[in-house]
Design a protein around this motif. Structure first.
Motif, PDB file in Angstrom:
ATOM      1  N   SER A  81      -8.130   0.936 -16.445  1.00 42.75           N
ATOM      2  CA  SER A  81      -8.969  -0.094 -16.083  1.00 42.75           C
ATOM      3  C   SER A  81      -8.402  -1.387 -16.072  1.00 42.75           C
ATOM      4  CB  SER A  81     -10.331  -0.097 -16.849  1.00 42.75           C
ATOM      5  OG  SER A  81      -9.976  -0.623 -18.339  1.00 42.75           O
ATOM      6  N   SER A  82      -7.513  -1.449 -17.117  1.00 40.22           N
ATOM      7  CA  SER A  82      -6.715  -3.060 -16.845  1.00 40.22           C
ATOM      8  C   SER A  82      -6.015  -3.152 -15.502  1.00 40.22           C
ATOM      9  CB  SER A  82      -5.659  -3.141 -17.954  1.00 40.22           C
ATOM     10  OG  SER A  82      -6.196  -2.748 -19.013  1.00 40.22           O
ATOM     11  N   GLY A  83      -5.375  -1.962 -14.998  1.00 43.89           N
ATOM     12  CA  GLY A  83      -4.604  -2.165 -13.872  1.00 43.89           C
ATOM     13  C   GLY A  83      -5.545  -2.413 -12.536  1.00 43.89           C
ATOM     14  N   LEU A  84      -6.772  -1.632 -12.716  1.00 44.27           N
ATOM     15  CA  LEU A  84      -7.686  -1.866 -11.775  1.00 44.27           C
ATOM     16  C   LEU A  84      -8.185  -3.250 -11.863  1.00 44.27           C
ATOM     17  CD1 LEU A  84      -9.724   1.594 -12.006  1.00 44.27           C
ATOM     18  CD2 LEU A  84      -8.263   0.865 -10.253  1.00 44.27           C
ATOM     19  N   ARG A  85      -8.570  -4.026 -12.820  1.00 46.71           N
ATOM     20  CA  ARG A  85      -8.930  -5.181 -13.094  1.00 46.71           C
ATOM     21  C   ARG A  85      -8.072  -6.281 -12.274  1.00 46.71           C
ATOM     22  NH1 ARG A  85     -11.610  -3.751 -17.596  1.00 46.71           N
ATOM     23  NH2 ARG A  85      -9.904  -3.712 -19.064  1.00 46.71           N
ATOM     24  N   VAL A  86      -6.836  -6.024 -12.165  1.00 42.07           N
ATOM     25  CA  VAL A  86      -5.819  -6.965 -11.531  1.00 42.07           C
ATOM     26  C   VAL A  86      -5.950  -6.862 -10.105  1.00 42.07           C
ATOM     27  CG1 VAL A  86      -3.330  -7.251 -11.377  1.00 42.07           C
ATOM     28  CG2 VAL A  86      -4.250  -6.829 -13.682  1.00 42.07           C
ATOM     29  N   LEU A  87      -5.908  -5.478  -9.531  1.00 41.42           N
ATOM     30  CA  LEU A  87      -6.279  -5.267  -8.149  1.00 41.42           C
ATOM     31  C   LEU A  87      -7.529  -6.077  -7.758  1.00 41.42           C
ATOM     32  CD1 LEU A  87      -4.676  -1.752  -7.859  1.00 41.42           C
ATOM     33  CD2 LEU A  87      -3.507  -4.006  -7.400  1.00 41.42           C
ATOM     34  N   LEU A  88      -8.643  -5.886  -8.582  1.00 39.57           N
ATOM     35  CA  LEU A  88      -9.851  -6.396  -8.005  1.00 39.57           C
ATOM     36  C   LEU A  88      -9.803  -7.909  -8.024  1.00 39.57           C
ATOM     37  CD1 LEU A  88     -12.721  -5.793  -7.317  1.00 39.57           C
ATOM     38  CD2 LEU A  88     -13.381  -5.861  -9.866  1.00 39.57           C
ATOM     39  N   MET A  89      -9.190  -8.529  -9.048  1.00 43.02           N
ATOM     40  CA  MET A  89      -8.891  -9.847  -9.185  1.00 43.02           C
ATOM     41  C   MET A  89      -8.437 -10.426  -7.817  1.00 43.02           C
ATOM     42  SD  MET A  89      -6.379 -12.335  -9.739  1.00 43.02           S
ATOM     43  CE  MET A  89      -5.317 -11.159 -10.288  1.00 43.02           C
ATOM     44  N   ALA A  90      -7.258  -9.605  -7.477  1.00 45.57           N
ATOM     45  CA  ALA A  90      -6.340 -10.162  -6.460  1.00 45.57           C
ATOM     46  C   ALA A  90      -7.167  -9.991  -5.135  1.00 45.57           C
ATOM     47  CB  ALA A  90      -5.319  -9.266  -6.117  1.00 45.57           C
ATOM     48  N   LEU A  91      -7.932  -8.776  -5.065  1.00 44.45           N
ATOM     49  CA  LEU A  91      -8.739  -8.709  -3.898  1.00 44.45           C
ATOM     50  C   LEU A  91      -9.790  -9.825  -3.764  1.00 44.45           C
ATOM     51  CD1 LEU A  91     -10.026  -6.612  -1.566  1.00 44.45           C
ATOM     52  CD2 LEU A  91     -11.432  -5.743  -3.093  1.00 44.45           C
ATOM     53  N   LYS A  92     -10.541 -10.227  -4.499  1.00 41.49           N
ATOM     54  CA  LYS A  92     -11.389 -11.242  -4.660  1.00 41.49           C
ATOM     55  C   LYS A  92     -10.654 -12.425  -4.150  1.00 41.49           C
ATOM     56  CE  LYS A  92     -14.727  -9.509  -8.289  1.00 41.49           C
ATOM     57  NZ  LYS A  92     -16.157  -9.952  -8.471  1.00 41.49           N
ATOM     58  N   LYS A  93      -9.734 -12.642  -4.745  1.00 42.27           N
ATOM     59  CA  LYS A  93      -9.242 -14.060  -4.450  1.00 42.27           C
ATOM     60  C   LYS A  93      -8.757 -13.910  -3.088  1.00 42.27           C
ATOM     61  CE  LYS A  93      -7.012 -15.605  -9.034  1.00 42.27           C
ATOM     62  NZ  LYS A  93      -7.824 -16.798  -9.167  1.00 42.27           N
ATOM     63  N   ILE A  94      -8.261 -13.062  -2.407  1.00 41.25           N
ATOM     64  CA  ILE A  94      -7.594 -13.254  -1.103  1.00 41.25           C
ATOM     65  C   ILE A  94      -8.912 -13.120  -0.329  1.00 41.25           C
ATOM     66  CG2 ILE A  94      -6.199 -11.654   0.585  1.00 41.25           C
ATOM     67  CD1 ILE A  94      -4.119 -11.246  -1.442  1.00 41.25           C
ATOM     68  N   THR A  95      -9.695 -12.374  -0.425  1.00 43.16           N
ATOM     69  CA  THR A  95     -11.042 -12.361   0.511  1.00 43.16           C
ATOM     70  C   THR A  95     -11.670 -13.660   0.460  1.00 43.16           C
ATOM     71  OG1 THR A  95     -11.334  -9.783  -0.492  1.00 43.16           O
ATOM     72  CG2 THR A  95     -13.086 -10.880   0.912  1.00 43.16           C
ATOM     73  N   ALA A  96     -11.877 -14.072  -0.693  1.00 42.24           N
ATOM     74  CA  ALA A  96     -12.468 -15.640  -0.781  1.00 42.24           C
ATOM     75  C   ALA A  96     -11.547 -16.417   0.060  1.00 42.24           C
ATOM     76  CB  ALA A  96     -12.597 -16.021  -2.040  1.00 42.24           C
ATOM     77  N   ALA A  97     -10.119 -16.204   0.302  1.00 39.97           N
ATOM     78  CA  ALA A  97      -9.511 -17.234   0.974  1.00 39.97           C
ATOM     79  C   ALA A  97      -9.062 -16.892   2.489  1.00 39.97           C
ATOM     80  CB  ALA A  97      -8.180 -17.331   0.342  1.00 39.97           C
ATOM     81  N   GLY A  98     -10.078 -15.815   2.836  1.00 39.10           N
ATOM     82  CA  GLY A  98     -10.037 -15.438   4.268  1.00 39.10           C
ATOM     83  C   GLY A  98      -8.945 -14.296   4.545  1.00 39.10           C
ATOM     84  N   GLY A  99      -8.030 -13.889   3.531  1.00 40.79           N
ATOM     85  CA  GLY A  99      -7.104 -13.136   3.689  1.00 40.79           C
ATOM     86  C   GLY A  99      -7.279 -11.490   3.729  1.00 40.79           C
ATOM     87  N   LYS A 100      -6.076 -10.912   3.509  1.00 41.82           N
ATOM     88  CA  LYS A 100      -6.338  -9.353   3.669  1.00 41.82           C
ATOM     89  C   LYS A 100      -5.476  -8.698   2.346  1.00 41.82           C
ATOM     90  CE  LYS A 100      -7.361  -8.506   8.217  1.00 41.82           C
ATOM     91  NZ  LYS A 100      -6.947  -7.952  10.015  1.00 41.82           N
ATOM     92  N   PHE A 101      -6.162  -7.772   1.599  1.00 42.96           N
ATOM     93  CA  PHE A 101      -5.532  -7.426   0.577  1.00 42.96           C
ATOM     94  C   PHE A 101      -5.595  -5.680   0.821  1.00 42.96           C
ATOM     95  CE2 PHE A 101      -5.123  -5.788  -4.074  1.00 42.96           C
ATOM     96  CZ  PHE A 101      -3.923  -6.438  -4.235  1.00 42.96           C
ATOM     97  N   HIS A 102      -4.521  -5.064   1.122  1.00 38.73           N
ATOM     98  CA  HIS A 102      -4.489  -3.636   1.633  1.00 38.73           C
ATOM     99  C   HIS A 102      -3.809  -2.815   0.355  1.00 38.73           C
ATOM    100  CE1 HIS A 102      -5.476  -4.599   6.199  1.00 38.73           C
ATOM    101  NE2 HIS A 102      -6.491  -4.946   5.247  1.00 38.73           N
ATOM    102  N   LEU A 103      -4.329  -1.635   0.436  1.00 44.52           N
ATOM    103  CA  LEU A 103      -3.462  -0.542  -0.373  1.00 44.52           C
ATOM    104  C   LEU A 103      -3.229   0.565   0.400  1.00 44.52           C
ATOM    105  CD1 LEU A 103      -6.079  -0.665  -3.567  1.00 44.52           C
ATOM    106  CD2 LEU A 103      -4.083  -1.986  -3.315  1.00 44.52           C
ATOM    107  N   CYS A 104      -2.078   1.169   0.011  1.00 46.39           N
ATOM    108  CA  CYS A 104      -1.624   2.405   0.846  1.00 46.39           C
ATOM    109  C   CYS A 104      -1.152   3.316  -0.168  1.00 46.39           C
ATOM    110  CB  CYS A 104      -0.900   2.301   1.847  1.00 46.39           C
ATOM    111  SG  CYS A 104       0.892   2.178   1.222  1.00 46.39           S
TER     112      CYS A 104
END
Lengths: 108, 136
Positions: free
Chosen positions: A55-78
């Motif tokens: 969950s610690s790792g997931l939290r970091v990814l979620l934090m990045a997703l939130k920040k980038i989405t708020a800035a109008g960007g894209k955060f993709h995973l593959c």
């Protein structure tokens, strides 16, 4: 865990490999925040080498997703391995993240 | 078949926990996904104990027991941290949008989703959490 980054088209590609857990998530957090603050708005995280996430790792990814989405960007995973995908599904993350099968699709 | 892992309340011990689970999984020939899930459940619980369980800065032992009988694995964690019953925690709402999605509460949620029977008891000054998981 190893974190490396490269450019692919418009995207900054972050390669994660090994284990992302409570003992090392801070390292990834620092790097992601660094990229986001430097203005990177299109980030693709290649998880093909990622074998474990908590969950610690997931939290970091979620934090990045939130920040980038708020800035109008894209955060993709593959390229999630089956075990990792299962954890994403349990967490409900497959419905909030854009998860692609290949890096080409994630950076298109 | 009973296995014991004893660690102290330091995050650096998570590596040892991972190595120990890997060893036991190999010996028991568990599927990789199950091994990872057991590691995940234990990491989440141990992390919670270390972060929130103690009011002093002393060293405390956390004892983990794993047992396998046929197709059933039993995992037990015993600690002397303050009373904490993870079964009383509210579940996170995993259907929220990106903006509303909270950043906490996932660890215990994983424990409840991955493991089958989870029982908690307070035994004197100890928390004892016992969980089972079938090998598919």
């Amino acid at each position: 865990m190893e974190v490396t980054d490269t450019k692919k088209g418009d995207y900054l590609v972050i390669n994660l490999s090994g284990r992302l857990d409570t003992s090392n998530y801070g390292e990834l957090e620092k790097k992601l925040i660094g990229f986001i603050e430097a203005g990177d708005k299109k980030i693709a995280v290649d998880c093909s080498g990622l074998v474990y996430i908590s969950s610690s790792g997931l939290r970091v990814l979620l934090m990045a997703l939130k920040k980038i989405t708020a800035a109008g960007g894209k955060f993709h995973l593959c390229c999630l391995q089956d075990n990792i995908r299962e954890i994403f599904e349990i967490a409900g993350f497959t419905s909030i993240f854009r998860v692609f099968d290949t890096l080409d699709e994630a950076t298109a | 078949m009973e296995k014991h892992i004893s660690i102290v309340n330091q995050l650096a011990q998570l590596d040892e926990l991972a190595v120990a689970i890997e060893g036991i999984s190999e010996e028991w020939e568990l599927p990789m996904s199950l091994s990872m899930n057991l590691n995940l459940v234990l990491e989440e619980l141990v992390t919670n104990i270390i972060f929130y369980g103690y009011e002093d800065t002393n060293e405390h032992h956390i004892n983990i027991m794993l047992d396998k009988e046929d197709k059933l694995i039993t995992v037990q964690i015993e600690d002397d941290a303050r009373e904490f019953n993870p079964l009383l925690m509210a579940e996170p709402n995993i259907e929220n949008s990106i903006e509303d999605r909270k950043i906490g509460g996932l660890g215990i949620f994983f424990v409840r989703k991955i493991m089958e029977e989870v029982t908690y008891k307070r035994d004197g000054n100890k928390n004892v959490l016992t969980m089972t998981k079938s090998i598919e």
